[in-house]
Design a protein around this motif. Structure first.
Motif, short mmCIF file in Angstrom:
data_model
loop_
_atom_site.label_atom_id
_atom_site.label_comp_id
_atom_site.label_asym_id
_atom_site.label_seq_id
_atom_site.Cartn_x
_atom_site.Cartn_y
_atom_site.Cartn_z
N ALA A 1 21.43 24.60 20.15
CA ALA A 1 20.87 23.94 21.17
C ALA A 1 19.48 24.06 22.41
CB ALA A 1 21.69 23.15 22.39
N ILE A 2 18.78 23.67 22.29
CA ILE A 2 17.28 24.20 22.88
C ILE A 2 17.29 22.76 23.87
CG2 ILE A 2 15.01 23.96 23.21
CD1 ILE A 2 16.64 26.20 21.12
N VAL A 3 17.11 23.68 25.41
CA VAL A 3 16.98 22.96 27.00
C VAL A 3 15.63 23.06 27.74
CG1 VAL A 3 17.73 22.53 28.92
CG2 VAL A 3 19.31 21.70 27.36
N CYS A 4 14.34 22.97 28.09
CA CYS A 4 13.66 23.03 28.41
C CYS A 4 13.50 22.43 30.05
CB CYS A 4 12.42 22.53 27.82
SG CYS A 4 12.64 23.39 26.48
N ASP A 5 12.93 22.71 30.81
CA ASP A 5 12.66 21.79 31.91
C ASP A 5 11.21 22.21 33.37
OD1 ASP A 5 12.79 21.36 34.60
OD2 ASP A 5 14.19 22.88 35.35
N GLY A 6 10.80 20.99 32.45
CA GLY A 6 8.67 21.45 32.94
C GLY A 6 8.42 21.36 34.40
N VAL A 7 7.91 22.43 34.74
CA VAL A 7 7.58 22.92 36.22
C VAL A 7 6.85 22.20 37.10
CG1 VAL A 7 6.51 24.74 36.95
CG2 VAL A 7 7.45 25.42 35.19
#
Length: 477
Positions: free
Chosen positions: A239-245
């Protein structure tokens, strides 16, 4: 009309014969002016154009009787321009053999092409005010072309009845119009929900949900979940989770590129026997390279933004791998991983440390956690993926849980509403082990109920092991 004389009390309206309400100056049914004096021969009271007077005076103009209604249930006009000749303010005839009939639409020029409309109730959306009906003529007609076919017209109704082309998107509002490439319905003009506004995915051993939230105009989070097999045939779940700046350019593209690159790297390295912790490190490096590549645009792409190269796309990343009885986590930024045991009487834990101003203050002993996170600088991140980031320092940690539990991988859009491990455990539904997708939806709902100030993304991985005694092994780098 004169209203200087008092009209005697009337038992019924002269226009529609409905009894008027005492004291009314106008008939509530047809608008007849009840204050007018009917005895004066030059008095022409206002009346409903669809109801002819019962007994018109000899000197009153005899208007033609309205024809039957058309398919839209709107009465046909009582008077056509050709019935009563006249001229406009410029002295030109109101109608002619080559002039379109504005009331009936007969002879009107068709629009030259499709025009996006803003909705069925917006007059401005239905008409193009920069497009004449006869733009190529020697003399403009003064009429504007309709922006789209009248949906009440029989030919338009027949077009709507036709089945949409296979694979074509159908409007979520009118359920019949096709959606154009810009995301608008070609029939009613309704803007369609964007695909990333709300995303869900569930596999056998992992589920994830992402939502735009209530305050942001787009979803700048992204995730990737997958499963594969190790060389010995045992399963591995990712599971990979990314949050844009948000302060960076194109944060939504950055998070999507990072999540995809990290997931692909893990699906390539785990089956060939790479250690899961080393594979996580390499996946974060691959994600960083993918985000860096977004800043390497051709010069022409920056013509309208001379400073874009100074504000490169950026995002944070957090991931988890379940493989071979191990739980591997890796991160850069302030997204988090929590451990929630199936037995809620057992202690919960946060498995990551934020790359943020607040975390640095706590680590340096300058503030306690409550003071640091109350500061307005608390969420300023000190680590991220992007071409303008400082030296990349991927964090990884390996755990060997001795009891079943739930791994919560999330962005700050969720943990802002359940910051401590105990608060997160309280927000996780009791049946999360058996229904991870339902639990992920519930956690997103928890954030939305709390205000939904940010994009919200969470992935849940149920970890099932046999109890092997007290304690857990942990190695951190």
């Amino acid at each position: 009309m004169s209203q200087s004389h008092q009209q005697p009390a009337l038992s019924k309206c002269p226009g529609c014969e409905e009894p008027p309400v005492a004291g009314d100056l106008f008939c509530g049914a047809c608008g007849y002016d009840l204050s007018a004096v009917p005895a004066r021969p030059d008095d022409r009271p206002t009346m409903a154009i669809t109801v002819p007077p019962a007994a018109p005076a000899a000197e009153t103009v005899r208007w033609p009787i309205a024809e039957e209604t058309d398919s839209s249930d709107v009465p046909a006009p009582v008077v056509r321009p050709a019935d009563v000749p006249g001229t406009d303010s410029g002295g030109r005839p109101l109608t002619g053999p080559d002039t379109p009939d504005a009331e009936s639409g007969r002879g009107a020029a068709s629009p030259s092409g499709p025009v996006r409309t803003g909705g069925p109730d917006s007059a401005a959306a239905r008409v193009r005010h920069d497009d004449r009906a006869d733009p190529g003529g020697t003399e403009a007609s003064g009429d504007f072309a309709l922006a789209a076919p009248d949906p009440r017209a029989p030919e338009h109704a027949a077009a709507l009845a036709a089945a949409p082309a296979p694979g074509a998107k159908v409007c979520v509002a009118c359920r019949s119009g096709r959606v154009d490439a810009d995301g608008y319905c070609e029939n009613c003009g309704h803007a369609q929900p964007r695909e990333r506004d709300h995303m869900e995915q569930e596999l056998d051993a992992v589920a994830a949900v992402s939502d735009r939230g209530l305050r942001h105009h787009r979803n700048e989070d992204s995730f990737a979940v997958s499963s594969t097999a190790l060389p010995d045939g045992s399963p591995a779940v990712v599971a990979i989770v990314c949050d844009g700046v948000s302060s960076a350019s194109r944060p939504d593209e950055a998070s999507a590129a990072a999540a995809s690159a990290a997931n692909e790297a893990l699906l390539e390295s785990l089956p060939r026997g790479a250690h899961p912790q080393q594979a996580m490190h390499e996946a974060i490096v691959a994600a960083s390279e993918a985000v860096n590549a977004l800043a390497q645009e051709p010069a022409g792409a920056r013509e309208h933004d001379a400073h874009r190269h100074q504000n490169a796309p950026a995002c944070t990343l957090v991931g988890a791998i379940m493989a071979g009885g191990l739980l591997i986590v890796g991160w850069v930024g302030d997204s988090r991983v929590y451990w929630v045991p199936e037995d809620r009487t057992q202690p919960t834990a946060r498995l990551t440390e934020d790359d943020s101003w607040a975390a640095q203050m706590v680590a340096a002993g300058l503030m306690n956690e409550a003071e640091a996170y109350a500061d307005e600088r608390a969420h300023a991140i000190t680590g991220w993926l992007g071409a303008d980031a400082y030296e990349l320092e991927p964090h990884t940690a390996a755990f060997k849980p001795d009891r079943p539990g739930l791994v919560v991988v999330c962005t700050d859009g969720l943990w802002n509403y359940a910051e401590s491990a105990e608060e997160m455990a309280a927000a996780v539904p009791a049946d999360a082990q058996r229904q991870p997708l339902h639990a992920a939806r519930a956690l997103v709902g928890h954030a939305l109920d709390g205000g939904g100030h940010d994009n919200v993304t969470v992935a849940l991985l149920p970890f099932a092991v046999r109890p092997q005694g007290a304690g857990s092994a942990c190695d951190t780098v």
